[in-house]
Design a protein around this motif. Structure first.
Motif, PDB file in Angstrom:
ATOM      1  N   GLY A  82      10.790   1.141  -8.085  1.00  0.00           N
ATOM      2  CA  GLY A  82      10.204   0.989  -9.418  1.00  0.00           C
ATOM      3  C   GLY A  82      10.916   1.854 -10.443  1.00  0.00           C
ATOM      4  O   GLY A  82      11.129   1.432 -11.594  1.00  0.00           O
ATOM      5  N   VAL A 119       5.428   2.865   0.496  1.00  0.00           N
ATOM      6  CA  VAL A 119       5.005   3.230  -0.863  1.00  0.00           C
ATOM      7  C   VAL A 119       6.062   4.100  -1.527  1.00  0.00           C
ATOM      8  O   VAL A 119       6.381   3.916  -2.715  1.00  0.00           O
ATOM      9  CB  VAL A 119       3.636   3.947  -0.823  1.00  0.00           C
ATOM     10  CG1 VAL A 119       3.317   4.568  -2.173  1.00  0.00           C
ATOM     11  CG2 VAL A 119       2.540   2.964  -0.421  1.00  0.00           C
ATOM     12  N   GLU A 174      13.687  -0.636   1.370  1.00  0.00           N
ATOM     13  CA  GLU A 174      12.339  -1.091   1.027  1.00  0.00           C
ATOM     14  C   GLU A 174      11.987  -2.377   1.771  1.00  0.00           C
ATOM     15  O   GLU A 174      10.892  -2.516   2.321  1.00  0.00           O
ATOM     16  CB  GLU A 174      12.232  -1.318  -0.476  1.00  0.00           C
ATOM     17  CG  GLU A 174      10.834  -1.755  -0.906  1.00  0.00           C
ATOM     18  CD  GLU A 174      10.788  -2.187  -2.358  1.00  0.00           C
ATOM     19  OE1 GLU A 174       9.665  -2.285  -2.890  1.00  0.00           O
ATOM     20  OE2 GLU A 174      11.855  -2.437  -2.948  1.00  0.00           O
ATOM     21  N   SER A 196       8.941   1.902  -2.488  1.00  0.00           N
ATOM     22  CA  SER A 196       8.542   0.997  -3.573  1.00  0.00           C
ATOM     23  C   SER A 196       8.509   1.737  -4.909  1.00  0.00           C
ATOM     24  O   SER A 196       8.940   1.202  -5.939  1.00  0.00           O
ATOM     25  CB  SER A 196       7.168   0.384  -3.270  1.00  0.00           C
ATOM     26  OG  SER A 196       7.210  -0.394  -2.094  1.00  0.00           O
ATOM     27  N   LEU A 197       8.005   2.973  -4.892  1.00  0.00           N
ATOM     28  CA  LEU A 197       8.010   3.777  -6.118  1.00  0.00           C
ATOM     29  C   LEU A 197       9.441   4.100  -6.549  1.00  0.00           C
ATOM     30  O   LEU A 197       9.765   4.068  -7.750  1.00  0.00           O
ATOM     31  CB  LEU A 197       7.217   5.065  -5.899  1.00  0.00           C
ATOM     32  CG  LEU A 197       5.707   4.898  -5.698  1.00  0.00           C
ATOM     33  CD1 LEU A 197       5.061   6.247  -5.367  1.00  0.00           C
ATOM     34  CD2 LEU A 197       5.066   4.297  -6.946  1.00  0.00           C
ATOM     35  N   SER A 198      10.293   4.396  -5.577  1.00  0.00           N
ATOM     36  CA  SER A 198      11.692   4.680  -5.915  1.00  0.00           C
ATOM     37  C   SER A 198      12.368   3.451  -6.511  1.00  0.00           C
ATOM     38  O   SER A 198      13.142   3.559  -7.481  1.00  0.00           O
ATOM     39  CB  SER A 198      12.447   5.139  -4.659  1.00  0.00           C
ATOM     40  OG  SER A 198      11.886   6.317  -4.132  1.00  0.00           O
TER      41      SER A 198
END
Length: 260
Positions: free
Chosen positions: A145, A138, A197, A141-143
């Motif tokens: 994003g 997560v 990721e 994935s946020l990074s």
């Protein structure tokens, strides 16, 4: 000759513990992918901290973690082989040959119970690892994003991680918490975050596969324990049947002699 070969093949097929064999394949595949992807993912994370955030302190634990992955893979592979061996002994005609004596049945039940206990502990541990993998995935994935937003451009953008300063080692300068410039942004987004990721997503999926294989092992071992325990009654019934058959045979012979 052909009938004998056919009977031998059929006998071999009935001695194969298919449920345990499927669990072993799942375990080997999951552990192999997990160890490889986690090793690569941790390595990318280490380089990210060193090259982008200029962190060199407090990272001594990473190399032992990578070594742990190697030991974990070898241990799980060996454990799966041992469980497969015990399952072969408790399957089909092999069980009737191995567990005829009470000593053999007791040993088989103790081995099955010990493996069930070990698998329970490993299942809890792998669930914790699975939760950690989800958290790391997560985060990456946020990074990614953030890197995928239109505001992030290689020549004019800056990613400020200062609001998360509590996650950095004490004494880290603010300038090292900012990803600024074309080179650093490319390193952070393309070279490290994007690749890491993918590695952690694969590690999460493989960890789930290992958990499923452990559940399969639990079901197979429980069934083996029940089969070994129930083999006592089967042996007693078989002995009674043999005695009854011998008694009937002797009775028939006596009748024939009397008539003669």
């Amino acid at each position: 000759m052909g009938a004998g070969q056919k009977g031998g093949c059929a006998g071999c097929i009935t001695r194969i513990p298919y449920a345990t064999l499927i669990a072993v394949i799942m375990c080997w595949a999951g552990v192999g992918v997990f160890c490889g992807t986690m090793y690569r993912g941790v390595n990318l994370s280490l380089r990210l901290l060193q090259d982008v955030f200029k962190l060199d302190r407090g990272l001594q634990w990473i190399e032992p973690v990578q070594l742990t992955f190697v030991i974990l893979g070898a241990s799980m592979a060996a454990l799966a082989l041992m469980i497969l061996g015990t399952s072969v002994l408790a399957t089909g005609a092999t069980r009737q040959e191995v567990y005829r004596s009470s000593t053999g049945r007791v040993g088989g039940r103790i081995a099955s119970a010990a493996f069930i206990f070990i698998i329970y502990i490993l299942l809890v541990a792998w669930m914790v690892v699975f939760a950690c993998c989800i958290a790391v995935t997560v985060f990456y994935s946020l990074s990614w994003g953030v890197c995928s937003t239109k505001e992030i451009q290689y020549d004019q953008a800056k990613i400020d991680f200062y609001p998360f300063h509590f996650m950095f080692p004490e004494g880290t300068q603010r300038v090292n918490m900012e990803v600024e410039g074309a080179k650093e942004i490319k390193q952070f987004c393309i070279d490290y975050v994007e690749r890491a990721e993918v590695m952690f997503i694969l590690a999460t999926v493989s960890c789930w596969l290992v958990i499923m294989s452990l559940i399969h092992f639990l079901m197979a071992l429980s069934a083996n324990y029940a089969h070994i325990r129930g083999h006592v009654k089967f042996t007693e019934l078989q002995d009674l049947h043999d005695i009854a058959s011998e008694t009937m045979t002797l009775t028939d012979r006596d009748t024939v002699y009397v008539k003669g």
